[in-house]
Structures are given as structure tokens and as C-alpha cells.
Design a protein around this motif. Structure first.
Motif, PDB file in Angstrom:
ATOM      1  N   GLN A 125       0.830  -1.042   0.008  1.00 14.67           N
ATOM      2  CA  GLN A 125      -0.098   0.004   0.007  1.00 14.67           C
ATOM      3  C   GLN A 125       0.730   1.429  -0.095  1.00 14.67           C
ATOM      4  O   GLN A 125       0.548   2.219  -0.598  1.00 14.67           O
ATOM      5  N   ALA A 126       1.989   1.385   0.803  1.00 13.18           N
ATOM      6  CA  ALA A 126       2.869   2.495   0.977  1.00 13.18           C
ATOM      7  C   ALA A 126       3.485   2.700  -0.416  1.00 13.18           C
ATOM      8  O   ALA A 126       3.534   3.676  -0.827  1.00 13.18           O
ATOM      9  N   SER A 127       3.809   1.493  -1.004  1.00 11.25           N
ATOM     10  CA  SER A 127       4.620   1.616  -2.414  1.00 11.25           C
ATOM     11  C   SER A 127       3.462   2.216  -3.358  1.00 11.25           C
ATOM     12  O   SER A 127       4.090   3.097  -4.260  1.00 11.25           O
ATOM     13  N   GLU A 128       2.213   1.931  -3.241  1.00 13.85           N
ATOM     14  CA  GLU A 128       1.290   2.324  -4.237  1.00 13.85           C
ATOM     15  C   GLU A 128       1.140   3.687  -4.210  1.00 13.85           C
ATOM     16  O   GLU A 128       0.968   4.403  -5.215  1.00 13.85           O
ATOM     17  N   LEU A 129       1.057   4.238  -2.857  1.00 13.92           N
ATOM     18  CA  LEU A 129       0.898   5.814  -2.642  1.00 13.92           C
ATOM     19  C   LEU A 129       2.126   6.415  -3.296  1.00 13.92           C
ATOM     20  O   LEU A 129       1.913   7.375  -3.853  1.00 13.92           O
ATOM     21  N   LEU A 130       3.470   5.914  -3.065  1.00 14.90           N
ATOM     22  CA  LEU A 130       4.589   6.732  -3.741  1.00 14.90           C
ATOM     23  C   LEU A 130       4.576   6.618  -5.150  1.00 14.90           C
ATOM     24  O   LEU A 130       4.922   7.665  -5.932  1.00 14.90           O
ATOM     25  N   ARG A 131       4.147   5.495  -5.810  1.00 14.96           N
ATOM     26  CA  ARG A 131       4.108   5.440  -7.212  1.00 14.96           C
ATOM     27  C   ARG A 131       3.219   6.538  -7.627  1.00 14.96           C
ATOM     28  O   ARG A 131       3.332   7.261  -8.875  1.00 14.96           O
ATOM     29  N   GLU A 132       1.813   6.824  -6.913  1.00 18.83           N
ATOM     30  CA  GLU A 132       0.941   7.673  -7.472  1.00 18.83           C
ATOM     31  C   GLU A 132       1.493   8.903  -7.559  1.00 18.83           C
ATOM     32  O   GLU A 132       1.085   9.939  -8.355  1.00 18.83           O
ATOM     33  N   VAL A 133       2.272   9.314  -6.726  1.00 17.65           N
ATOM     34  CA  VAL A 133       3.189  10.742  -6.645  1.00 17.65           C
ATOM     35  C   VAL A 133       4.524  10.910  -7.531  1.00 17.65           C
ATOM     36  O   VAL A 133       4.956  11.800  -7.489  1.00 17.65           O
ATOM     37  N   ALA A 177      -5.649  14.499  10.129  1.00 19.77           N
ATOM     38  CA  ALA A 177      -6.660  14.984   9.152  1.00 19.77           C
ATOM     39  C   ALA A 177      -6.360  15.330   7.717  1.00 19.77           C
ATOM     40  O   ALA A 177      -7.056  14.804   6.920  1.00 19.77           O
ATOM     41  N   ALA A 178      -5.265  15.654   7.463  1.00 17.72           N
ATOM     42  CA  ALA A 178      -4.762  16.001   6.142  1.00 17.72           C
ATOM     43  C   ALA A 178      -4.515  14.696   5.616  1.00 17.72           C
ATOM     44  O   ALA A 178      -4.810  14.824   4.192  1.00 17.72           O
ATOM     45  N   HIS A 179      -3.676  13.514   6.133  1.00 14.45           N
ATOM     46  CA  HIS A 179      -3.674  12.336   5.570  1.00 14.45           C
ATOM     47  C   HIS A 179      -5.138  11.835   5.195  1.00 14.45           C
ATOM     48  O   HIS A 179      -4.916  11.094   3.866  1.00 14.45           O
ATOM     49  N   THR A 180      -5.852  11.784   5.962  1.00 12.51           N
ATOM     50  CA  THR A 180      -7.245  11.203   5.641  1.00 12.51           C
ATOM     51  C   THR A 180      -7.859  11.744   4.579  1.00 12.51           C
ATOM     52  O   THR A 180      -8.422  11.204   3.806  1.00 12.51           O
ATOM     53  N   GLU A 181      -7.865  13.141   4.599  1.00 16.65           N
ATOM     54  CA  GLU A 181      -8.412  13.771   3.587  1.00 16.65           C
ATOM     55  C   GLU A 181      -7.936  13.539   2.028  1.00 16.65           C
ATOM     56  O   GLU A 181      -8.404  13.111   1.072  1.00 16.65           O
ATOM     57  N   LEU A 196      -8.127  10.262  -2.943  1.00 19.20           N
ATOM     58  CA  LEU A 196      -7.482   9.552  -4.148  1.00 19.20           C
ATOM     59  C   LEU A 196      -8.546   8.620  -4.622  1.00 19.20           C
ATOM     60  O   LEU A 196      -8.458   8.321  -5.933  1.00 19.20           O
ATOM     61  N   GLY A 197      -9.391   7.764  -3.718  1.00 19.13           N
ATOM     62  CA  GLY A 197     -10.459   7.163  -3.985  1.00 19.13           C
ATOM     63  C   GLY A 197      -9.790   5.885  -5.006  1.00 19.13           C
ATOM     64  O   GLY A 197      -8.879   5.519  -5.060  1.00 19.13           O
ATOM     65  N   GLY A 198     -10.868   5.817  -6.188  1.00 16.80           N
ATOM     66  CA  GLY A 198     -10.382   4.788  -7.100  1.00 16.80           C
ATOM     67  C   GLY A 198     -10.476   3.422  -6.280  1.00 16.80           C
ATOM     68  O   GLY A 198     -11.054   3.067  -5.677  1.00 16.80           O
ATOM     69  N   GLY A 199      -9.331   2.587  -6.922  1.00 14.05           N
ATOM     70  CA  GLY A 199      -9.104   1.303  -6.282  1.00 14.05           C
ATOM     71  C   GLY A 199      -8.282   1.241  -4.979  1.00 14.05           C
ATOM     72  O   GLY A 199      -7.765   0.218  -4.500  1.00 14.05           O
ATOM     73  N   SER A 200      -8.189   2.362  -4.332  1.00 11.34           N
ATOM     74  CA  SER A 200      -7.146   2.488  -3.292  1.00 11.34           C
ATOM     75  C   SER A 200      -8.159   2.600  -1.974  1.00 11.34           C
ATOM     76  O   SER A 200      -7.529   2.982  -0.768  1.00 11.34           O
ATOM     77  N   GLY A 201      -9.439   2.155  -2.061  1.00  6.83           N
ATOM     78  CA  GLY A 201     -10.087   2.278  -0.687  1.00  6.83           C
ATOM     79  C   GLY A 201      -9.595   1.180   0.389  1.00  6.83           C
ATOM     80  O   GLY A 201      -9.712   1.597   1.565  1.00  6.83           O
TER      81      GLY A 201
END
Length: 305
Positions: free
Chosen positions: A193-201, A242-246, A251-256
Motif C-alpha cells: 500500500q505504501a509503495s502504491e501511494l509513492l508510485r501515485e506521486v 486530518a490531512a492524511h485522511t482527506e 484519491l479514491g478509485g481502487g485505493s479504498g
């Protein structure tokens, strides 16, 4: 000439665990008399790790072996043991060990009824099914369960494989296994999951960024326990949480699943930090609110409630 006490070992299941443990027992100068392997991958693994050992039918292995190692999936273990009991395969005095983390020796009751000796030997290790696993065994613990009189036998087998035996009570096996699964399996999910978020940015090699951080975090946690806890939740930094959560909600999509995991782990971290006195009650409340409502902000711990 074989050492005294050497056993004829039969391996049922040449999966990643069975083949490696068979090789470890062979290295301790036990004789592996047969291995069962159905798939091409299992056959290749048996040939690589147990060269020269015949691939036999399960009943033939049980007939030949003084120690039978059952390295099969949890759900297959009970039916396999019962099926062999109906065939009259188990022999008085025979050692029968399984490698399941979930079960103790209760699931081997047909073995006990036949006069054989039930043992549970679960390696607390993830396996690749390759020879490098033999080195990993040297830094590995086994969860061991056996009748009190037979516990030294189980412990000795583990020591011979180069690992450390840790006695687990029969009634504690499921919780023991849950602890290992929670720590090991969910760690893989967390890294993914952490890798996916880093690839997202736009980070092309997230493993290079995460590797040093995660290794240091794991080493610190193992050495210092929860005293190693750091980050915005442990600091009571409500605005950051709060900022992380927002951001994760947007991001939504398949990252729920990432949002769900972040919320669950942040709540658990807040509770544990609070129980250790790291957070004031108002900080815990603020983090709870930040994890519930999009855009919720709260007081920074340095700004007061």
C-alpha cells in the motif's frame, strides 16, 4: 556410519516448507526415505532440495518412515490424517509431526489412537522454497507443541534443524498463529500500500525509498517495543492526521483498502499511545475526529486544546 538416533524421515508435501525442512533434517544426518510431490513445481523443488530422494505415494511414505512430516495446508491436514487412519497407515511408536501454525496436537488424534506420537512443529518464518531458506532457519524460532513427555523430542528435532524451539500450549495455538500472521502477512500488505501511494506521486522506485525507513522502524520496534513509536499520531499532530485522511479519501478509485487500513491502524496507534501516556485525552479525541470526518482539523498539541 549413521549417528545414533538417526531417523528415517518421510515428507508429505514438497511445498516450500516441506522441502526445506526435509533438507534441514537431512543435513542433520537423518535419512529422508521418501517425499510426496504432485505438481511440477513440487517435483522440481524436491529434486533441487532433496536430490536422490524417491518421490512416492503418501501411503508408501508413511509405511517406510519413522518420522512423518506433514507439510500440507491447514484445511487439508485433518482429512489427510483421518484418511490415513482409515487405511490403517499409522504405526505404533511412529513420530508424526505437522508444520501448521494454527493447530497443536489435537488434530492428530487419529495418530495418537493408533499408538503413534503426535508433534506440532511450526517454523515462524516465511519460506521461498529455495536453499537460502536453510540459512534463515539458523535465525528462526519454531512454535512447538507436544505431550509433556514428548516435548524434548520435538525440541531436539528443531534444534537439529538449527532453529530455536519455543513451547506453545495446545489452547494457545490459534492466537499464536494469529500473532504471526498479523505481523508477517499484514506487513506485506502495508508495504504494498505504501509503495502504491509513492508510485501515485511519481516515485519510480518506492522500494528504495521505503527500504531504509522500514528496516530502521522494524529494528527499532523489535529492540525497543512501543518506545520506538514516532510519527504524527504518536505526537498528537491532529492536523497532519486530518490531512492524511482527506488526501486518501480524495484519491479514491481502487485505493479504498489503503484508506481503511490507514484509519484502522491510526486508531489502534492512538489507543496504544494513549495507554502509554504519550497523548493527552483531548489529543486522542482530536485524532478520533480527524479519522471520522473529511477535512476535520483539530488543535495541534503545542497549541493546546
Amino acid at each position: 556410519m549413521a549417528k545414533p538416533g538417526r531417523l528415517g524421515v518421510g515428507i508429505i508435501g514438497a511445498g516450500k516448507v516441506g522441502a526445506v525442512l526435509g533438507a534441514a533434517l537431512r543435513a542433520a544426518e537423518h535419512a529422508v526415505v521418501g517425499v510426496s510431490a504432485v505438481s511440477d513445481a513440487s517435483r522440481d523443488r524436491a529434486e533441487t532440495l532433496l536430490p536422490g530422494v524417491p518421490i512416492l505415494e503418501v501411503q508408501d511414505i508413511v509405511e517406510r518412515a519413522e518420522l512423518v512430516l506433514l507439510a500440507v495446508p491447514d484445511d487439508a491436514l485433518g482429512p489427510l490424517v483421518e484418511g490415513l487412519a482409515k487405511l490403517g497407515a499409522w504405526q505404533p511408536g511412529q513420530l508424526v509431526a505437522h508444520t501448521s501454525g494454527r493447530f497443536g496436537v489435537g488434530i492428530l488424534h487419529p495418530v495418537r489412537a493408533a499408538g503413534a506420537i503426535p508433534l506440532a512443529l511450526h517454523p515462524a518464518m516465511t519460506f521461498t522454497g529455495m536453499s537460502l531458506d536453510l540459512t534463515r532457519l539458523l535465525d528462526c524460532s519454531f512454535g512447538v507443541t507436544a505431550d509433556p513427555a514428548m516435548l524434548p523430542i520435538a525440541q531436539a528435532l528443531v534444534v537439529e534443524m538449527g532453529a530455536e524451539p519455543v513451547a506453545i500450549a495446545e489452547g494457545d495455538r490459534t492466537l499464536y498463529h494469529a500473532a504471526l500472521a498479523h505481523g508477517s502477512n499484514h506487513l506485506v500488505t502495508l508495504v504494498a500500500q505504501a509503495s502504491e501511494l509513492l508510485r501515485e506521486v511519481g516515485v519510480e522506485a518506492p522500494e528504495r525509498m521505503l527500504g531504509p525507513l522500514l528496516r530502521a522502524s522494524l529494528e527499532n520496534a523489535l529492540a525497543s517495543g512501543e518506545s520506538a513509536l514516532t510519527g504524527p499520531v504518536a505526537r498528537g499532530d491532529v492536523g497532519t492526521v486530518a490531512a492524511h485522511t482527506e488526501a486518501l479519501r480524495e484519491l479514491g478509485g481502487g485505493s479504498g483498502d489503503i484508506l481503511d487500513a490507514y484509519l484502522a491502524m491510526a486508531r489502534a496507534t492512538a489507543r496504544r499511545a494513549g495507554s502509554r501516556g504519550l497523548l493527552r485525552p483531548e489529543q486522542i479525541d482530536g485524532i478520533g475526529q480527524a479519522l471520522q470526518s473529511p477535512g476535520t482539523d483539530g488543535p495541534h498539541p503545542e497549541e493546546g486544546p
